[in-house]
Design a protein around this motif. Structure first.
Motif, PDB file in Angstrom:
ATOM      1  N   ALA A   1     -30.900 -27.526  -5.844  1.00 23.69           N
ATOM      2  CA  ALA A   1     -29.662 -28.288  -6.004  1.00 23.69           C
ATOM      3  C   ALA A   1     -29.753 -29.250  -7.182  1.00 23.69           C
ATOM      4  N   GLY A   2     -30.906 -29.904  -7.314  1.00 26.15           N
ATOM      5  CA  GLY A   2     -31.075 -30.816  -8.432  1.00 26.15           C
ATOM      6  C   GLY A   2     -31.028 -30.103  -9.762  1.00 26.15           C
TER       7      GLY A   2
ATOM      8  N   GLN B   1     -27.411 -29.065 -10.701  1.00 22.90           N
ATOM      9  CA  GLN B   1     -26.642 -30.155 -11.283  1.00 22.90           C
ATOM     10  C   GLN B   1     -26.970 -30.321 -12.760  1.00 22.90           C
ATOM     11  N   LYS B   2     -28.244 -30.210 -13.083  1.00 21.42           N
ATOM     12  CA  LYS B   2     -28.657 -30.363 -14.474  1.00 21.42           C
ATOM     13  C   LYS B   2     -28.178 -29.197 -15.327  1.00 21.42           C
TER      14      LYS B   2
ATOM     15  N   GLU C   1     -25.434 -27.481 -14.889  1.00 18.15           N
ATOM     16  CA  GLU C   1     -24.011 -27.732 -15.148  1.00 18.15           C
ATOM     17  C   GLU C   1     -23.845 -28.798 -16.229  1.00 18.15           C
ATOM     18  N   ALA C   2     -24.659 -29.836 -16.156  1.00 14.02           N
ATOM     19  CA  ALA C   2     -24.567 -30.900 -17.157  1.00 14.02           C
ATOM     20  C   ALA C   2     -24.929 -30.384 -18.538  1.00 14.02           C
TER      21      ALA C   2
ATOM     22  N   ALA D   1     -33.672 -34.813 -11.047  1.00 16.07           N
ATOM     23  CA  ALA D   1     -33.877 -33.469 -10.501  1.00 16.07           C
ATOM     24  C   ALA D   1     -35.280 -33.346  -9.934  1.00 16.07           C
TER      25      ALA D   1
END
Length: 404
Positions: A25-26, A29-30, A32-33, A378
């Motif tokens: 999950a972490g 997120q990265k 996507e960023a 992350a």
């Protein structure tokens, strides 16, 4: 503790704590960023620890003309990372006693090419792999255009390529001038083929891919024209913004086969991490010896202009992505401290791609953090100051050995 990271689409850096926790999950997120930061169609991140994938995430789409998502395990074009693999192949053959680093073009190719220029006859494999051969960076475009994208005889074309390069005076002073040369790696590939009596592709598959159990490794474009089963490479849209995906069957989807030894390998991120790990440890995924310490030293020790056998040596390592410096082409970074090993790979930092040459997409880097790690939060740490490492880093086929 040994830790190995591989990143697709952007070179990143972070310091690891012994108890660092990494989650899918972490990483998601990265990823996507990073798409937001780079404009890449997709980003894939993988973390391997002690040879085991402990976290992986992929975001984005396989083509800008489709909403089919890129996935973990997708296969990526590696471009000039191939050069390190060709040098690694040679190191494996040297260890087996099949050839030597001081094998000359005259000894390897003299019977097939009778009129090698006198100034080039004593060029060695090492000269070619360290870009100190004096050869021009590339073959003349008029000759390059005569080679088939999908060749009926890639080995014969490489010999023809070598003949064209070696029967003309050198562009620089052999052994004294450094010049990054795709041509040099094609000539080196032709030498390996002539000595071993096999195509470069077959030698690579046997002595590198199979030895490391790289199941997704191969050559040229991947996927099918009709089905979007793998990420597409993209080319710039003419006179406008955006990128156009390139199908595997398009002649622009990868380099011509003649350039195989310089830049035509593809594989998954996990397999690339396994390959990177072998350069840090000298061992394959099963713990079997892959490269001896002397071979690793040969591959990673500089010869001229801080350049080794495919690797560039430097001292203090500024952190890519944090310093704001971005590799514009496929790259892989390996770094090590006495207690941990780190590796980052970026088969195209400003975009994901599955093709080379003019078909490689080029996104726009809108921002790069200069104050905080792009992957902190992350579980990968937050240290952003320059750190001293001992290890190796490769960009565009020539690497940086990062050492104290």
């Amino acid at each position: 503790m040994k830790v190995l990271l591989s990143f697709l689409a952007l070179v990143l850096s972070a310091a690891f704590g012994a108890s660092a926790q990494v989650s899918d999950a972490g990483l998601a997120q990265k990823a996507e960023a990073l798409i937001e930061d780079t404009g890449a169609p997709a980003v894939s991140i993988l973390v391997m620890r002690d040879g085991v994938v402990i976290a992986e995430a992929t975001a984005g789409v396989r083509s800008t003309r489709s909403d089919i998502e890129a996935e973990n395990g997708d296969i990526w074009h590696l471009g000039s990372i191939t050069k390190s693999m060709t040098a690694t192949l040679a190191a494996r053959l040297v260890e087996q006693g099949a050839l030597s680093w001081d094998l000359t073009v005259q000894d390897a190719l003299g019977e097939a090419i009778e009129d090698i220029d006198p100034a080039l006859r004593e060029l060695t494999l090492e000269d070619l792999f360290t870009h100190t051969s004096g050869l021009a960076p590339n073959i003349a475009m008029s000759k390059f255009l005569t080679f088939e994208r999908i060749s009926k005889d890639a080995r014969g074309e490489r010999l023809d390529y070598a003949r064209h390069m070696l029967t003309r005076p050198p562009a620089g002073m052999p052994g004294e001038d450094f010049a990054y040369s795709n041509a040099g790696y094609v000539v080196a590939g032709a030498m390996l083929e002539q000595v071993m009596g096999q195509r470069w592709e077959d030698l690579m598959a046997e002595h590198v891919f199979a030895a490391l159990d790289l199941e997704t490794a191969g050559f040229g474009p991947v996927g099918e024209d009709e089905v979007l089963s793998q990420p597409r490479g993209h080319r710039p849209r003419f006179l406008s913004f955006g990128r156009i995906p390139v199908s595997p069957g398009d002649g622009r989807a990868d380099n011509p086969e003649v350039l195989g030894p310089a830049g035509r390998v593809h594989m998954s991120l996990e397999d690339l991490a396994t390959y990177a790990s072998a350069h840090l440890t000298g061992q394959g995924p099963d713990g079997a010896p892959f490269l001896s310490q002397s071979s690793l030293e040969k591959l990673h020790t500089p010869r001229l202009e801080n350049y080794a056998t495919g690797w560039l040596v430097r001292g203090m390592a500024s952190l890519p992505g944090i310093s704001g410096t971005m590799a514009p082409t496929p790259s892989i970074t390996l770094r090590s401290t006495p207690t941990r090993h780190l590796a980052w790979s970026s088969p195209l930092p400003r975009t994901t791609t599955n093709c080379g040459g003019s078909a490689s997409a080029s996104g726009t880097l809108r921002k790069t953090s200069t104050t905080a790690s792009p992957i902190d939060g992350a579980g990968l740490g937050t240290t952003v100051a320059p750190i001293r490492f001992t290890g190796v880093e490769m960009r565009h086929g020539h690497g940086r050995l990062v050492c104290d």
